[in-house]
Design a protein around this motif. Sequence first.
Motif, PDB file in Angstrom:
ATOM      1  N   ILE A  57      32.884  12.953  36.610  1.00 46.08           N
ATOM      2  CA  ILE A  57      33.253  13.612  35.303  1.00 46.08           C
ATOM      3  C   ILE A  57      34.580  12.868  34.969  1.00 46.08           C
ATOM      4  CG2 ILE A  57      34.567  15.298  33.914  1.00 46.08           C
ATOM      5  CD1 ILE A  57      32.979  17.353  35.619  1.00 46.08           C
ATOM      6  N   LYS A  58      35.298  12.346  35.843  1.00 43.37           N
ATOM      7  CA  LYS A  58      36.602  11.523  35.556  1.00 43.37           C
ATOM      8  C   LYS A  58      36.140  10.231  35.287  1.00 43.37           C
ATOM      9  CE  LYS A  58      40.696  10.056  37.707  1.00 43.37           C
ATOM     10  NZ  LYS A  58      41.557   9.932  38.739  1.00 43.37           N
ATOM     11  N   SER A  59      34.999   9.585  35.835  1.00 40.76           N
ATOM     12  CA  SER A  59      34.690   8.364  35.584  1.00 40.76           C
ATOM     13  C   SER A  59      34.055   8.392  34.328  1.00 40.76           C
ATOM     14  CB  SER A  59      33.646   7.872  36.804  1.00 40.76           C
ATOM     15  OG  SER A  59      34.219   7.722  38.060  1.00 40.76           O
ATOM     16  N   SER A  63      35.888   5.901  30.924  1.00 44.25           N
ATOM     17  CA  SER A  63      34.958   4.936  30.693  1.00 44.25           C
ATOM     18  C   SER A  63      34.962   4.643  29.180  1.00 44.25           C
ATOM     19  CB  SER A  63      33.819   4.887  31.312  1.00 44.25           C
ATOM     20  OG  SER A  63      32.850   5.851  30.745  1.00 44.25           O
ATOM     21  N   GLU A  64      35.260   5.594  28.527  1.00 45.44           N
ATOM     22  CA  GLU A  64      35.370   5.606  27.017  1.00 45.44           C
ATOM     23  C   GLU A  64      36.308   4.996  26.348  1.00 45.44           C
ATOM     24  OE1 GLU A  64      34.550   9.545  25.555  1.00 45.44           O
ATOM     25  OE2 GLU A  64      32.655   9.690  26.712  1.00 45.44           O
TER      26      GLU A  64
END
Length: 64
Positions: A57-59, A63-64
Amino acid sequence: MRDQELQKALHQLKQGQDAEKVIEQFGHQLINKIMHHPTMKLREAASENKCEMFQQIKSFLTSE
């Protein structure tokens, strides 16, 4: 979900309820229904210490 909540809101408006309150409630109910499943899954993962899920979820979010 959206259509169901929309129909409830339209019915309330036809019944003469305050438009501002109906729209506010519509938005609140729709967001609650959309977020219910992901929120429950996150709570479940947290209680089971599934750290890899949180890393994914963190990745995704960074990434956005």
